[in-house]
Design an enzyme around this catalytic site. Sequence first.
Site, PDB file in Angstrom:
ATOM      1  N   PHE A  74      20.743   3.316  63.503  1.00 53.52           N
ATOM      2  CA  PHE A  74      20.807   3.005  64.927  1.00 53.52           C
ATOM      3  C   PHE A  74      20.389   1.575  65.211  1.00 53.52           C
ATOM      4  O   PHE A  74      19.882   0.871  64.330  1.00 53.52           O
ATOM      5  CB  PHE A  74      19.973   3.995  65.759  1.00 53.52           C
ATOM      6  CG  PHE A  74      18.480   3.764  65.750  1.00 53.52           C
ATOM      7  CD1 PHE A  74      17.705   4.150  64.670  1.00 53.52           C
ATOM      8  CD2 PHE A  74      17.847   3.177  66.836  1.00 53.52           C
ATOM      9  CE1 PHE A  74      16.320   3.956  64.670  1.00 53.52           C
ATOM     10  CE2 PHE A  74      16.461   2.969  66.854  1.00 53.52           C
ATOM     11  CZ  PHE A  74      15.703   3.362  65.759  1.00 53.52           C
TER      12      PHE A  74
ATOM     13  N   SER B 163      22.716  -1.900  57.505  1.00 52.20           N
ATOM     14  CA  SER B 163      22.128  -0.562  57.370  1.00 52.20           C
ATOM     15  C   SER B 163      23.173   0.404  56.834  1.00 52.20           C
ATOM     16  O   SER B 163      22.892   1.218  55.947  1.00 52.20           O
ATOM     17  CB  SER B 163      21.620  -0.050  58.726  1.00 52.20           C
ATOM     18  OG  SER B 163      20.536  -0.804  59.198  1.00 52.20           O
TER      19      SER B 163
ATOM     20  N   VAL C 176      16.312  -0.855  56.493  1.00 54.48           N
ATOM     21  CA  VAL C 176      17.373   0.024  57.011  1.00 54.48           C
ATOM     22  C   VAL C 176      16.868   0.657  58.295  1.00 54.48           C
ATOM     23  O   VAL C 176      15.837   1.327  58.303  1.00 54.48           O
ATOM     24  CB  VAL C 176      17.723   1.130  55.988  1.00 54.48           C
ATOM     25  CG1 VAL C 176      18.778   2.071  56.558  1.00 54.48           C
ATOM     26  CG2 VAL C 176      18.187   0.523  54.678  1.00 54.48           C
ATOM     27  N   LYS C 177      17.590   0.447  59.392  1.00 55.67           N
ATOM     28  CA  LYS C 177      17.175   1.045  60.666  1.00 55.67           C
ATOM     29  C   LYS C 177      17.802   2.431  60.733  1.00 55.67           C
ATOM     30  O   LYS C 177      18.844   2.646  61.353  1.00 55.67           O
ATOM     31  CB  LYS C 177      17.600   0.155  61.838  1.00 55.67           C
ATOM     32  CG  LYS C 177      16.762   0.397  63.088  1.00 55.67           C
ATOM     33  CD  LYS C 177      16.879  -0.742  64.075  1.00 55.67           C
ATOM     34  CE  LYS C 177      16.346  -0.375  65.433  1.00 55.67           C
ATOM     35  NZ  LYS C 177      14.925  -0.038  65.489  1.00 55.67           N
ATOM     36  N   SER C 178      17.162   3.357  60.035  1.00 54.67           N
ATOM     37  CA  SER C 178      17.761   4.679  59.857  1.00 54.67           C
ATOM     38  C   SER C 178      17.293   5.649  60.930  1.00 54.67           C
ATOM     39  O   SER C 178      16.322   5.389  61.644  1.00 54.67           O
ATOM     40  CB  SER C 178      17.403   5.236  58.477  1.00 54.67           C
ATOM     41  OG  SER C 178      16.129   5.847  58.517  1.00 54.67           O
TER      42      SER C 178
END
Length: 288
Positions: free
Chosen positions: A31, A54, A148-150
Site C-alpha cells: 500500500f 514493493s 516494503v510497504k506491505s
Amino acid sequence: MKIYINGTYYERHEAKVSVFDHGFLYGDGIFEGIRVYEGCVFKLDEHLKRLEYSAKAIMLDLPWTRAEISEAVCESCRQNGVTDGYIRLIVTRGAGALGLSPKSCSDPQMIIIADQIELYPPEIYQKGLKVITSATRRNSPAALPPMVKSLNYLNNIMAKIEAGNLGYAEAIMLNNEGYVAECTGDNLFVLQGGKLFTPPVASGSLTGITREAVLEIAADLDVPVVESLLTRYDLWVAEEMFLTGSAAEIIGVIEVDHRKIGDGTPGPVTQRFLEAFRARVTQDGTML
Ligand code: PXG
C-alpha cells in the site's frame, strides 16, 4: 464517499473485497499512504515508484502502468471532491485458494480510498510529542524488509499497542542489533551540533517519502545531514528531534524514554523544517 476498486467506483458500504483475497487472508499485498494539499497530490510519482518497488520485492506483477495508477488516484480525489486529504492506495494479491502460495491468485485488486486523516491533535504540533522505546524490535531486513510497504503491519501495530499501554502515542523501534530503526509509522531525525542525523534505510526502515522531502529541504537550507547508525543514547542527548511521515508530516519530539529533548519544546530547526515542508507540499506533486 466513492471507493475505487479495479476501475469501478463503489459507495462506502458496497466497497468490498473477497474473503478469499490473500491480502485479507495473509496480509499479502502492498500500500501507499499519500497526502493531497490544495489539489496537489504530494510526490505522487515518488509514491508510485515505491509501490512498484514493493510490488517487485514481493513478486506481484502490477497489471497497470504508472500513468494508469496515477490517473486513478487523481480521479478518486476528483470523484470525492478531495483537494486536501489523504489517499490510501492498496494493491492486494487478489482472491485465491486457501494456502500460502500466491499461484492461485490471478486477479490483483487495486483499491483507492480518498478521505481525511488526523493522526495527532493539532496542539501536539505546537507542544511536541513524547515517545518511548518499544521492546518490540523492527522486522529484520533479512525476514521482511521494512522497505516494503506491505499489508503486513503487525510488527508496527505490536509496538504501537505497547506504547499505548504505557500512555504514549508513538514508539521508537530498534533493529535486531539494537540500533534505532524508525517509529511505528514515521522516520526520525535528530539534531546534534548543527547537523541532522537519521538512520540509514538499510538499518531497518521504510524509505519514507517525507524523509526524502526533509533531505531536500536540508540541502535547500544548507543543513548538513548524516545518515548513520544511531543508538538510544544518541536520541536521549539530541538537541532536537522530529518524526516524519505522510500522516504525521513533521512533528517535534520533546521527550524520549523520560529524557527531555532540548528545552522540552519543539526546537527552532524543527520549526524551520516544518515551515519549509508546508511551503513545498502544494508545489511538489501532481495537480488534480
Ligand atoms: N515508516 C513506516 C513504518 C511507515 O509506515 C513511514 C515510515 C513514513 O513514510 P512516508 O512515506 O509516509 O513519509 C511510514 C508511513 C497510517 C499511515 O494510516 C501511516 C503511514 C503513512 C500514512 C498513513 O497510519 N506510514
